[in-house]
Design a protein around this motif. Structure first.
Motif, PDB file in Angstrom:
ATOM      1  N   LEU A  10      23.467 -77.849  52.133  1.00 32.80           N
ATOM      2  CA  LEU A  10      22.562 -77.217  51.291  1.00 32.80           C
ATOM      3  C   LEU A  10      21.196 -77.771  51.368  1.00 32.80           C
ATOM      4  CD1 LEU A  10      24.967 -76.179  48.437  1.00 32.80           C
ATOM      5  CD2 LEU A  10      24.180 -74.803  50.361  1.00 32.80           C
ATOM      6  N   ASP A  11      21.147 -79.175  51.612  1.00 33.21           N
ATOM      7  CA  ASP A  11      20.011 -79.909  51.493  1.00 33.21           C
ATOM      8  C   ASP A  11      19.295 -79.589  52.750  1.00 33.21           C
ATOM      9  OD1 ASP A  11      20.262 -80.613  48.749  1.00 33.21           O
ATOM     10  OD2 ASP A  11      21.179 -82.518  49.753  1.00 33.21           O
ATOM     11  N   TRP A  15      14.641 -73.722  51.779  1.00 25.16           N
ATOM     12  CA  TRP A  15      14.701 -72.537  50.843  1.00 25.16           C
ATOM     13  C   TRP A  15      13.263 -71.970  50.639  1.00 25.16           C
ATOM     14  CZ3 TRP A  15      19.601 -71.015  50.086  1.00 25.16           C
ATOM     15  CH2 TRP A  15      20.583 -72.056  50.143  1.00 25.16           C
ATOM     16  N   ARG A  41      21.298 -71.338  46.514  1.00 21.42           N
ATOM     17  CA  ARG A  41      22.243 -72.405  47.069  1.00 21.42           C
ATOM     18  C   ARG A  41      23.522 -72.186  46.340  1.00 21.42           C
ATOM     19  NH1 ARG A  41      19.638 -77.531  47.987  1.00 21.42           N
ATOM     20  NH2 ARG A  41      21.751 -78.671  47.017  1.00 21.42           N
TER      21      ARG A  41
END
Length: 132
Positions: A10-11, A15, A41
């Motif tokens: 996710l990092d 985004w 997320r």
């Protein structure tokens, strides 16, 4: 306080400033693009965890589990991140064969013909029957 799950994958995603990433759902067998939606997320983490597509509804400001009201879930076989890390694609099986809220196979059912959009794909099921 952000309760989003922490996971290295996710990092790696870039985004948007509002915490979203575009997600394109593509039929795993035919390659046809069925729809585009947004994920945050939590949506991406739940999609990866469950194997079923979960999106972020900007209008409702809530997680949207694809098919929760229509029954047309998306079984996810593969999740890919593009080279810029700012778009996700989902290779999916569209349960029920309808991805679009208009009752069509794909949300991309209009084709530009000269200077006008022409509807090319038929309605497979009346949305009134889907969302009763």
């Amino acid at each position: 306080m952000n309760n989003a799950p922490k996971a290295s994958f996710l990092d790696d995603v870039k985004w948007t400033p509002d915490g979203l990433v575009p997600a394109i759902a593509q039929d795993a067998k035919t390659g046809r693009i069925l729809m585009m939606a947004w994920m945050n997320r939590d949506a991406l983490a739940e999609t990866a965890r469950t194997g079923y597509a979960v999106y972020w509804s900007r209008s409702r400001q809530a997680l949207w589990r694809k098919g929760e009201s229509s029954g047309h879930q998306q079984k996810v076989f593969e999740i890919r991140l593009d080279c810029d890390a700012d778009v996700v694609t989902l290779q999916i099986e569209q349960c029920g064969g309808i991805a679009c809220h208009t009752g069509r196979e794909s949300c991309f059912y209009r084709v530009l013909d000269g200077e006008q959009w022409q509807t090319k794909d038929p309605v497979l099921k009346d949305p009134k029957e889907i969302y009763s």
